[in-house]
Design a protein around this motif. Structure first.
Motif, PDB file in Angstrom:
ATOM      1  N   VAL A 119      -4.520  -9.487   8.046  1.00 33.55           N
ATOM      2  CA  VAL A 119      -5.533  -8.443   8.189  1.00 33.55           C
ATOM      3  C   VAL A 119      -6.928  -9.039   8.055  1.00 33.55           C
ATOM      4  CG1 VAL A 119      -4.009  -6.618   7.348  1.00 33.55           C
ATOM      5  CG2 VAL A 119      -5.431  -7.878   5.727  1.00 33.55           C
ATOM      6  N   ALA A 120      -7.893  -8.383   8.692  1.00 33.81           N
ATOM      7  CA  ALA A 120      -9.279  -8.833   8.647  1.00 33.81           C
ATOM      8  C   ALA A 120      -9.994  -8.167   7.479  1.00 33.81           C
ATOM      9  CB  ALA A 120      -9.970  -8.507   9.971  1.00 33.81           C
ATOM     10  N   ALA A 121      -9.505  -8.456   6.282  1.00 39.33           N
ATOM     11  CA  ALA A 121     -10.091  -7.895   5.068  1.00 39.33           C
ATOM     12  C   ALA A 121      -9.818  -8.851   3.924  1.00 39.33           C
ATOM     13  CB  ALA A 121      -9.496  -6.521   4.768  1.00 39.33           C
ATOM     14  N   PRO A 122     -10.694  -8.896   2.916  1.00 38.24           N
ATOM     15  CA  PRO A 122     -10.470  -9.805   1.791  1.00 38.24           C
ATOM     16  C   PRO A 122      -9.286  -9.375   0.938  1.00 38.24           C
ATOM     17  CG  PRO A 122     -12.358  -8.379   1.373  1.00 38.24           C
ATOM     18  CD  PRO A 122     -11.955  -8.143   2.791  1.00 38.24           C
ATOM     19  N   VAL A 123      -8.786 -10.312   0.128  1.00 40.08           N
ATOM     20  CA  VAL A 123      -7.615 -10.050  -0.703  1.00 40.08           C
ATOM     21  C   VAL A 123      -7.842  -8.874  -1.645  1.00 40.08           C
ATOM     22  CG1 VAL A 123      -6.300 -10.971  -2.650  1.00 40.08           C
ATOM     23  CG2 VAL A 123      -6.541 -12.328  -0.584  1.00 40.08           C
ATOM     24  N   ASP A 124      -9.030  -8.754  -2.218  1.00 43.84           N
ATOM     25  CA  ASP A 124      -9.254  -7.675  -3.177  1.00 43.84           C
ATOM     26  C   ASP A 124      -9.153  -6.304  -2.514  1.00 43.84           C
ATOM     27  OD1 ASP A 124     -11.811  -8.236  -1.882  1.00 43.84           O
ATOM     28  OD2 ASP A 124     -12.683  -6.862  -3.337  1.00 43.84           O
ATOM     29  N   ARG A 125      -9.534  -6.216  -1.221  1.00 46.08           N
ATOM     30  CA  ARG A 125      -9.394  -4.931  -0.513  1.00 46.08           C
ATOM     31  C   ARG A 125      -7.926  -4.652  -0.223  1.00 46.08           C
ATOM     32  NH1 ARG A 125      -8.620  -0.760   0.293  1.00 46.08           N
ATOM     33  NH2 ARG A 125      -9.405   0.739   1.809  1.00 46.08           N
ATOM     34  N   LEU A 126      -7.163  -5.673   0.155  1.00 50.92           N
ATOM     35  CA  LEU A 126      -5.739  -5.509   0.403  1.00 50.92           C
ATOM     36  C   LEU A 126      -5.020  -5.129  -0.895  1.00 50.92           C
ATOM     37  CD1 LEU A 126      -3.595  -5.736   2.634  1.00 50.92           C
ATOM     38  CD2 LEU A 126      -3.360  -8.159   2.066  1.00 50.92           C
ATOM     39  N   TRP A 127      -5.423  -5.755  -1.984  1.00 51.82           N
ATOM     40  CA  TRP A 127      -4.840  -5.452  -3.296  1.00 51.82           C
ATOM     41  C   TRP A 127      -5.046  -3.973  -3.643  1.00 51.82           C
ATOM     42  CZ3 TRP A 127      -1.859  -7.270  -7.145  1.00 51.82           C
ATOM     43  CH2 TRP A 127      -2.003  -6.713  -8.425  1.00 51.82           C
ATOM     44  N   ARG A 128      -6.251  -3.458  -3.430  1.00 53.55           N
ATOM     45  CA  ARG A 128      -6.517  -2.052  -3.750  1.00 53.55           C
ATOM     46  C   ARG A 128      -5.701  -1.112  -2.880  1.00 53.55           C
ATOM     47  NH1 ARG A 128     -11.661  -0.974  -2.386  1.00 53.55           N
ATOM     48  NH2 ARG A 128     -12.324  -3.084  -1.867  1.00 53.55           N
ATOM     49  N   ALA A 129      -5.476  -1.491  -1.632  1.00 54.78           N
ATOM     50  CA  ALA A 129      -4.689  -0.643  -0.740  1.00 54.78           C
ATOM     51  C   ALA A 129      -3.260  -0.469  -1.242  1.00 54.78           C
ATOM     52  CB  ALA A 129      -4.683  -1.225   0.669  1.00 54.78           C
ATOM     53  N   PHE A 130      -2.714  -1.505  -1.894  1.00 54.20           N
ATOM     54  CA  PHE A 130      -1.335  -1.460  -2.359  1.00 54.20           C
ATOM     55  C   PHE A 130      -1.190  -0.999  -3.801  1.00 54.20           C
ATOM     56  CE2 PHE A 130      -0.463  -3.808   1.455  1.00 54.20           C
ATOM     57  CZ  PHE A 130       0.871  -3.546   1.742  1.00 54.20           C
ATOM     58  N   THR A 131      -2.278  -0.874  -4.528  1.00 53.39           N
ATOM     59  CA  THR A 131      -2.175  -0.517  -5.950  1.00 53.39           C
ATOM     60  C   THR A 131      -2.869   0.790  -6.295  1.00 53.39           C
ATOM     61  OG1 THR A 131      -4.114  -1.895  -6.463  1.00 53.39           O
ATOM     62  CG2 THR A 131      -1.931  -2.927  -6.643  1.00 53.39           C
ATOM     63  N   GLN A 132      -3.413   1.479  -5.306  1.00 52.35           N
ATOM     64  CA  GLN A 132      -4.007   2.797  -5.521  1.00 52.35           C
ATOM     65  C   GLN A 132      -3.222   3.815  -4.694  1.00 52.35           C
ATOM     66  OE1 GLN A 132      -8.204   2.584  -4.599  1.00 52.35           O
ATOM     67  NE2 GLN A 132      -8.621   1.087  -6.210  1.00 52.35           N
ATOM     68  N   PRO A 133      -2.583   4.779  -5.347  1.00 53.93           N
ATOM     69  CA  PRO A 133      -1.697   5.686  -4.616  1.00 53.93           C
ATOM     70  C   PRO A 133      -2.372   6.438  -3.472  1.00 53.93           C
ATOM     71  CG  PRO A 133      -2.046   6.421  -6.902  1.00 53.93           C
ATOM     72  CD  PRO A 133      -2.573   5.037  -6.798  1.00 53.93           C
TER      73      PRO A 133
ATOM     74  N   GLY B 223      -9.794 -13.559   6.614  1.00 55.44           N
ATOM     75  CA  GLY B 223      -9.074 -12.377   6.171  1.00 55.44           C
ATOM     76  C   GLY B 223      -8.083 -12.703   5.087  1.00 55.44           C
ATOM     77  N   SER B 224      -6.951 -12.018   5.112  1.00 58.16           N
ATOM     78  CA  SER B 224      -5.927 -12.237   4.094  1.00 58.16           C
ATOM     79  C   SER B 224      -4.555 -11.957   4.693  1.00 58.16           C
ATOM     80  CB  SER B 224      -6.179 -11.349   2.870  1.00 58.16           C
ATOM     81  OG  SER B 224      -6.313  -9.991   3.240  1.00 58.16           O
ATOM     82  N   ARG B 225      -3.536 -12.414   3.971  1.00 49.76           N
ATOM     83  CA  ARG B 225      -2.159 -12.286   4.444  1.00 49.76           C
ATOM     84  C   ARG B 225      -1.315 -11.555   3.398  1.00 49.76           C
ATOM     85  NH1 ARG B 225       0.899 -17.228   7.123  1.00 49.76           N
ATOM     86  NH2 ARG B 225      -0.276 -16.328   8.868  1.00 49.76           N
ATOM     87  N   LEU B 226      -0.542 -10.598   3.881  1.00 46.04           N
ATOM     88  CA  LEU B 226       0.469  -9.939   3.066  1.00 46.04           C
ATOM     89  C   LEU B 226       1.818 -10.578   3.347  1.00 46.04           C
ATOM     90  CD1 LEU B 226       1.970  -7.596   1.517  1.00 46.04           C
ATOM     91  CD2 LEU B 226       1.928  -6.359   3.701  1.00 46.04           C
ATOM     92  N   SER B 227       2.521 -10.978   2.289  1.00 42.18           N
ATOM     93  CA  SER B 227       3.900 -11.446   2.395  1.00 42.18           C
ATOM     94  C   SER B 227       4.749 -10.527   1.537  1.00 42.18           C
ATOM     95  CB  SER B 227       4.035 -12.899   1.916  1.00 42.18           C
ATOM     96  OG  SER B 227       3.239 -13.767   2.691  1.00 42.18           O
ATOM     97  N   ASN B 228       5.646  -9.796   2.178  1.00 41.77           N
ATOM     98  CA  ASN B 228       6.509  -8.838   1.491  1.00 41.77           C
ATOM     99  C   ASN B 228       7.961  -9.278   1.694  1.00 41.77           C
ATOM    100  OD1 ASN B 228       7.612  -5.483   2.269  1.00 41.77           O
ATOM    101  ND2 ASN B 228       7.706  -6.534   0.304  1.00 41.77           N
ATOM    102  N   VAL B 229       8.614  -9.695   0.609  1.00 38.92           N
ATOM    103  CA  VAL B 229       9.992 -10.166   0.668  1.00 38.92           C
ATOM    104  C   VAL B 229      10.879  -9.183  -0.078  1.00 38.92           C
ATOM    105  CG1 VAL B 229      11.593 -12.054   0.210  1.00 38.92           C
ATOM    106  CG2 VAL B 229       9.185 -12.558   0.730  1.00 38.92           C
ATOM    107  N   THR B 230      11.909  -8.693   0.615  1.00 37.20           N
ATOM    108  CA  THR B 230      12.886  -7.788   0.008  1.00 37.20           C
ATOM    109  C   THR B 230      14.173  -8.560  -0.231  1.00 37.20           C
ATOM    110  OG1 THR B 230      11.933  -5.914   1.218  1.00 37.20           O
ATOM    111  CG2 THR B 230      14.123  -5.610   0.254  1.00 37.20           C
ATOM    112  N   HIS B 231      14.659  -8.528  -1.472  1.00 39.12           N
ATOM    113  CA  HIS B 231      15.865  -9.259  -1.871  1.00 39.12           C
ATOM    114  C   HIS B 231      17.015  -8.259  -2.044  1.00 39.12           C
ATOM    115  CE1 HIS B 231      13.535 -12.957  -2.925  1.00 39.12           C
ATOM    116  NE2 HIS B 231      12.575 -12.057  -3.136  1.00 39.12           N
ATOM    117  N   PHE B 232      18.127  -8.535  -1.408  1.00 41.16           N
ATOM    118  CA  PHE B 232      19.289  -7.658  -1.456  1.00 41.16           C
ATOM    119  C   PHE B 232      20.387  -8.275  -2.329  1.00 41.16           C
ATOM    120  CE2 PHE B 232      16.959  -6.747   2.371  1.00 41.16           C
ATOM    121  CZ  PHE B 232      16.971  -5.358   2.450  1.00 41.16           C
ATOM    122  N   THR B 233      21.271  -7.418  -2.816  1.00 44.18           N
ATOM    123  CA  THR B 233      22.332  -7.888  -3.704  1.00 44.18           C
ATOM    124  C   THR B 233      23.581  -8.310  -2.946  1.00 44.18           C
ATOM    125  OG1 THR B 233      23.081  -5.601  -3.978  1.00 44.18           O
ATOM    126  CG2 THR B 233      21.542  -6.465  -5.622  1.00 44.18           C
TER     127      THR B 233
END
Length: 325
Positions: free
Chosen positions: A21-35, A121-131
């Motif tokens: 995304v074309a946004a700094p990490v702190d903006r991406l962080w707020r997007a994921f931590t503010q409901p 910008g910044s990068r989101l890496s989302n890893v889902t681990h299954f059982t």
């Protein structure tokens, strides 16, 4: 479209989503931590999320539900396992019942979110681990890959300043697939008044007119689920041009969302499902209209009528004739 890759690894039992995304990490962080920010993209188009609780502490929980245009709900629950302030966090993600309790028949998944600086910008890496391999296959079969892609591809708009985003844009039309179109327009006014302008007859007559030279001759709005509505127009001085639309309300969450069907008045032909959502930020309202068509041919036929131009004329009139006053 920020999503660059979604891969599954059957050997390591993971699904990995990467988005730039074309946004700094702190903006991406707020997007994921503010409901209030998460609600704008955590859920694919047509299934917006509502977070009913959000205790962002290690050991805390978040509860959310995603609601379809027909009112069906899919609920989820996060338990926060680890938090690396400003850089990432880890949750145990589970399907939940109406009481917010995990559902044993669906797999729980450990998810990690990582936010890294990447050039401008910044990068989101989302890893889902299954059982188990079966759990991975079950979630993929439920549409997790395409659903995640559609949801995270909404991030661009969430991360931008709405006023800056709207400059010179007007009514924006996106073809999401063969049967879904998303229309967005920033409206210069508060959400409550934009909602009223969509439901009060005297306000509707002032702006929902399409091109100049037309009048709204029939205004019968619906305000409750199950009620029918009917709108009609004709060109001034030419009653033979009269036409209208009618339909039923499927869902209301005032002043945030309304879902209704729409078809030509008096017709038994195919109808669309119109999902109207309003989001207010800094005194302006982002209007999003997700339209589901019965097929690609109907979609293309309606778009070719100049619908978007007519909507832009109406939205501009909404700002000048209703909101400015």
């Amino acid at each position: 479209m920020p999503v660059t890759d979604i891969t599954t690894d059957a050997e390591n039992l993971t699904m990995t989503l990467t988005a730039d995304v074309a946004a700094p990490v702190d903006r991406l962080w707020r997007a994921f931590t503010q409901p209030a920010q998460l609600e704008r993209f955590w859920g694919p188009p047509g299934w917006p999320a509502t977070f009913t609780s959000f205790d962002f502490t290690v050991g805390g929980h978040a509860q959310y539900e995603m609601t379809s245009p027909q009112g069906e709900k899919s609920r989820g629950r996060w338990e926060f396992l680890a938090i690396d302030e400003g850089s990432g966090f880890e949750v145990l993600d589970a399907f939940a019942d109406e009481h917010g309790e995990p559902m044993a028949e669906f797999p729980a998944m450990r998810m990690t979110f990582r936010f890294d600086e990447m050039g401008d910008g910044s990068r989101l890496s989302n890893v889902t681990h299954f059982t188990s391999a079966e759990a991975l296959e079950q979630v993929v079969a439920m549409g997790a890959i395409e659903g995640s892609r559609l949801a995270m591809n909404q991030l661009d708009l969430v991360l931008q300043d709405l006023r800056a985003w709207s400059q010179g844009r007007g009514t924006d039309v996106e073809l999401l697939d063969d049967t879904h179109v998303r229309i967005t327009r920033l409206i210069a006014g508060p959400r409550d008044l934009v909602w009223r302008a969509h439901h009060e007859p005297e306000l509707l007559k002032k702006w929902m007119l399409g091109p100049d030279g037309w009048s709204m001759t029939v205004v019968e709005p619906a305000t409750e689920v199950g009620q029918s509505y009917r709108n009609g127009w004709e060109q001034d001085g030419a009653p033979e041009t009269a036409f209208g639309f009618e339909g039923e309300v499927l869902l209301i969450d005032a002043p945030r969302r309304e879902v209704s069907t729409e078809r030509m008045a008096g017709s038994e032909g195919p109808s669309t499902t119109n999902d109207l959502q309003l989001y207010e930020e800094d005194g302006v309202t982002l209007l999003t209209l997700l339209i589901e068509y019965p097929d690609k041919e109907t979609r293309d036929m309606i778009l070719a009528t100049g619908m978007a131009d007519g909507m832009e004329a109406s939205y501009a009139r909404l700002e000048s004739e209703v909101l400015a006053g």
